[in-house]
Motif scaffolding. Structure first.
Motif, mmCIF file in Angstrom:
data_model
loop_
_atom_site.group_PDB
_atom_site.id
_atom_site.type_symbol
_atom_site.label_atom_id
_atom_site.label_comp_id
_atom_site.label_asym_id
_atom_site.label_seq_id
_atom_site.Cartn_x
_atom_site.Cartn_y
_atom_site.Cartn_z
ATOM 1 N N ASP A 64 78.620 53.766 50.426
ATOM 2 C CA ASP A 64 79.235 52.641 49.740
ATOM 3 C C ASP A 64 78.118 51.744 49.223
ATOM 4 O O ASP A 64 77.270 51.299 49.997
ATOM 5 C CB ASP A 64 80.125 51.853 50.695
ATOM 6 N N LEU A 65 78.104 51.497 47.908
ATOM 7 C CA LEU A 65 77.059 50.678 47.307
ATOM 8 C C LEU A 65 77.561 49.273 47.025
ATOM 9 O O LEU A 65 78.686 49.085 46.554
ATOM 10 C CB LEU A 65 76.580 51.275 45.982
ATOM 11 N N ASP A 66 76.722 48.297 47.290
ATOM 12 C CA ASP A 66 76.941 46.913 46.910
ATOM 13 C C ASP A 66 75.966 46.651 45.763
ATOM 14 O O ASP A 66 74.747 46.801 45.930
ATOM 15 C CB ASP A 66 76.657 46.000 48.100
ATOM 16 N N ILE A 67 76.482 46.299 44.595
ATOM 17 C CA ILE A 67 75.676 46.212 43.381
ATOM 18 C C ILE A 67 75.703 44.778 42.850
ATOM 19 O O ILE A 67 76.782 44.223 42.628
ATOM 20 C CB ILE A 67 76.225 47.173 42.301
ATOM 21 N N HIS A 68 74.524 44.223 42.651
ATOM 22 C CA HIS A 68 74.400 42.869 42.110
ATOM 23 C C HIS A 68 73.565 42.886 40.842
ATOM 24 O O HIS A 68 72.487 43.485 40.816
ATOM 25 C CB HIS A 68 73.732 41.927 43.124
ATOM 26 N N MET A 69 74.064 42.244 39.799
ATOM 27 C CA MET A 69 73.288 42.037 38.588
ATOM 28 C C MET A 69 72.458 40.782 38.856
ATOM 29 O O MET A 69 73.002 39.684 38.945
ATOM 30 C CB MET A 69 74.172 41.824 37.358
ATOM 31 N N ALA A 82 71.063 47.576 43.832
ATOM 32 C CA ALA A 82 72.159 48.177 44.593
ATOM 33 C C ALA A 82 71.616 48.715 45.901
ATOM 34 O O ALA A 82 70.484 49.208 45.964
ATOM 35 C CB ALA A 82 72.805 49.303 43.795
ATOM 36 N N GLU A 83 72.424 48.610 46.912
ATOM 37 C CA GLU A 83 72.053 49.233 48.186
ATOM 38 C C GLU A 83 73.304 49.639 48.942
ATOM 39 O O GLU A 83 74.375 49.071 48.748
ATOM 40 C CB GLU A 83 71.148 48.341 49.033
ATOM 41 N N GLY A 84 73.130 50.662 49.748
ATOM 42 C CA GLY A 84 74.250 51.168 50.525
ATOM 43 C C GLY A 84 73.770 52.076 51.630
ATOM 44 O O GLY A 84 72.595 52.433 51.704
ATOM 45 N N GLN A 85 74.725 52.457 52.460
ATOM 46 C CA GLN A 85 74.376 53.250 53.628
ATOM 47 C C GLN A 85 75.459 54.281 53.895
ATOM 48 O O GLN A 85 76.648 54.010 53.722
ATOM 49 C CB GLN A 85 74.226 52.325 54.832
ATOM 50 N N ARG A 87 76.499 55.984 57.072
ATOM 51 C CA ARG A 87 76.278 55.947 58.522
ATOM 52 C C ARG A 87 76.466 57.323 59.161
ATOM 53 O O ARG A 87 75.862 57.627 60.171
ATOM 54 C CB ARG A 87 77.210 54.922 59.152
ATOM 55 N N GLN A 88 77.296 58.153 58.556
ATOM 56 C CA GLN A 88 77.564 59.465 59.128
ATOM 57 C C GLN A 88 76.322 60.352 59.120
ATOM 58 O O GLN A 88 76.063 61.061 60.079
ATOM 59 C CB GLN A 88 78.708 60.157 58.392
ATOM 60 N N VAL A 89 75.553 60.331 58.021
ATOM 61 C CA VAL A 89 74.334 61.146 57.985
ATOM 62 C C VAL A 89 73.086 60.310 58.248
ATOM 63 O O VAL A 89 71.978 60.839 58.250
ATOM 64 C CB VAL A 89 74.175 61.931 56.659
ATOM 65 N N GLY A 90 73.254 59.010 58.470
ATOM 66 C CA GLY A 90 72.129 58.161 58.820
ATOM 67 C C GLY A 90 71.123 57.981 57.701
ATOM 68 O O GLY A 90 69.928 58.129 57.915
ATOM 69 N N SER A 91 71.601 57.639 56.514
ATOM 70 C CA SER A 91 70.708 57.435 55.379
ATOM 71 C C SER A 91 71.062 56.143 54.648
ATOM 72 O O SER A 91 72.221 55.744 54.591
ATOM 73 C CB SER A 91 70.791 58.608 54.402
ATOM 74 N N ARG A 92 70.044 55.524 54.086
ATOM 75 C CA ARG A 92 70.195 54.282 53.321
ATOM 76 C C ARG A 92 69.640 54.496 51.920
ATOM 77 O O ARG A 92 68.611 55.121 51.741
ATOM 78 C CB ARG A 92 69.454 53.157 54.031
ATOM 79 N N ILE A 93 70.334 53.939 50.921
ATOM 80 C CA ILE A 93 69.945 54.081 49.518
ATOM 81 C C ILE A 93 69.696 52.695 48.935
ATOM 82 O O ILE A 93 70.477 51.774 49.179
ATOM 83 C CB ILE A 93 71.078 54.759 48.712
#
Length: 152
Positions: A64-69, A82-85, A87-93
């Motif tokens: 799920d990404l939270d995106i801010h201009m 934008a950032e998101g996580q 949790r099931q596979v333990g990765s952050r973007i």
């Protein structure tokens, strides 16, 4: 962390105003990029949410990404974070991007630059697999932008 920079440009048919309308039409953008789903406008040209979902190697990533201009110069420039996580596979973007529109006599140049990164289990796949996915997203974006702007 696997981190990658990108910087691509394309000249498309249409005025900057017409191209701006295309790139700020969130439902249309979601249809342009296969891995993006369920985009929601929370506040126009300011805050959005979306889901990135794709198979990356042996992992099924759903973040799920939270995106801010963070900066908007109407008709000319957008800077987004934008950032998101997942949790099931333990990765952050994380994604930081800038879109610039530059008018030409009969077209508009669109330049997209920035960086994206991923941490956690998906990052263990190595940079080549993740970079291929990022390159595919940019190719889809520019391909649809070019074809949709010619019909606008």
């Amino acid at each position: 962390m696997a981190e990658f920079e990108f910087d691509r440009a394309v000249s498309v048919t249409g005025t900057p105003a017409a191209v701006w309308e295309l790139i700020t039409d969130v439902p249309r953008l979601v249809g342009w990029i296969d891995v993006v789903h369920d985009a929601r406008e929370i506040e126009p040209l300011s805050h959005y949410s979306a889901v990135i979902q794709d198979k990356v190697g042996m992992f099924r990533l759903r973040a799920d990404l939270d995106i801010h201009m963070t900066e908007v110069d109407e008709g000319k420039r957008i800077v987004a974070h934008a950032e998101g996580q997942d949790r099931q596979v333990g990765s952050r973007i994380t994604i930081d991007a800038e879109v610039l529109l530059d008018p030409a006599p009969s077209s508009t140049s669109v330049r997209v630059s920035g960086k994206y990164g991923i941490t956690g289990n998906v990052a263990t796949l190595g940079s080549s697999a993740i970079k291929r996915k990022g390159d595919k997203v940019l190719k889809e974006f520019f391909g649809h932008l070019s074809s949709d702007s010619s019909g606008a």
